[in-house]
Design a protein around this motif. Structure first.
Motif, PDB file in Angstrom:
ATOM      1  N   THR A  50       0.978  -1.258   0.004  1.00  0.00           N
ATOM      2  CA  THR A  50      -0.130  -0.189   0.048  1.00  0.00           C
ATOM      3  C   THR A  50       0.934   1.153   0.010  1.00  0.00           C
ATOM      4  N   GLU A  52       0.859   5.461  -0.779  1.00  0.00           N
ATOM      5  CA  GLU A  52       0.105   6.774  -0.921  1.00  0.00           C
ATOM      6  C   GLU A  52       0.510   7.548  -2.230  1.00  0.00           C
ATOM      7  N   ASP A  54      -0.604  10.524  -4.977  1.00  0.00           N
ATOM      8  CA  ASP A  54      -1.339  11.766  -4.903  1.00  0.00           C
ATOM      9  C   ASP A  54      -2.172  11.941  -3.731  1.00  0.00           C
ATOM     10  N   GLY A  55      -1.987  11.514  -2.623  1.00  0.00           N
ATOM     11  CA  GLY A  55      -2.523  11.835  -1.259  1.00  0.00           C
ATOM     12  C   GLY A  55      -3.685  10.700  -1.178  1.00  0.00           C
ATOM     13  N   VAL A  56      -3.750   9.640  -2.066  1.00  0.00           N
ATOM     14  CA  VAL A  56      -4.634   8.654  -1.642  1.00  0.00           C
ATOM     15  C   VAL A  56      -3.995   7.384  -1.456  1.00  0.00           C
ATOM     16  N   LYS A  57      -4.341   6.374  -0.818  1.00  0.00           N
ATOM     17  CA  LYS A  57      -3.682   5.326  -0.399  1.00  0.00           C
ATOM     18  C   LYS A  57      -4.157   4.301  -1.355  1.00  0.00           C
ATOM     19  N   GLN A  58      -3.175   3.552  -2.238  1.00  0.00           N
ATOM     20  CA  GLN A  58      -3.598   2.658  -3.174  1.00  0.00           C
ATOM     21  C   GLN A  58      -2.657   1.270  -3.280  1.00  0.00           C
TER      22      GLN A  58
END
Length: 141
Positions: A50, A52, A54-58
């Motif tokens: 996991t 981050e 662009d500020g989103v956890k993916q």
């Protein structure tokens, strides 16, 4: 005349967070990877982490090369070094490798190790290896 008419088993409950069970499972996974590497020298594992973005956890998937646990020594024998973490496991005092005459014997050695791990026969070795590893320090917030 049969002595036993019926036989019943009670499942042993899995204990969440059981460190010994988790060590066994991880070690078996690593041994299975060695078998796959024997069958296909170009084998790579897929690792999902996991991250981050662009500020989103993916979930990020990447390929990771698997290193063989065996080498050929000067006499032509294959020596398989078995490690727990970064520490070699000694099966005999002063010997941290299993020598076999050829690569054809390695699957048998790996299968035997898997059975020993499943039976709990290597738990003492794992415990000794994990006690000698330094405890990672937590980062300050």
């Amino acid at each position: 005349m049969p002595v036993l008419k019926s036989l019943s088993f009670t499942a042993v409950p899995k204990i969440a967070g059981d460190p010994t069970g988790m060590r066994r499972a991880k070690f078996i996974e690593k041994l299975e990877e060695q078998k796959l590497l024997l069958a296909d020298p170009g084998y790579v594992r897929t690792v999902q982490r996991t991250a981050e973005v662009d500020g989103v956890k993916q979930a990020v998937v990447r390929k990771q090369r698997v290193k063989p646990w065996w080498k050929t020594d000067s006499s032509g024998q294959i020596v398989m070094s078995v490690k727990f973490g970064s520490k070699p496991i000694e099966f005999e005092k002063g010997k941290a490798g299993i020598a076999v005459p050829s690569k054809d014997k390695l699957p048998t050695v790996i299968n035997t190790l898997i059975e020993a791990v499943r039976a709990g026969e290597l738990d003492d070795l794992f415990a000794a290896a994990s006690k000698s590893r330094p405890v990672p320090k937590k980062k300050a917030a």
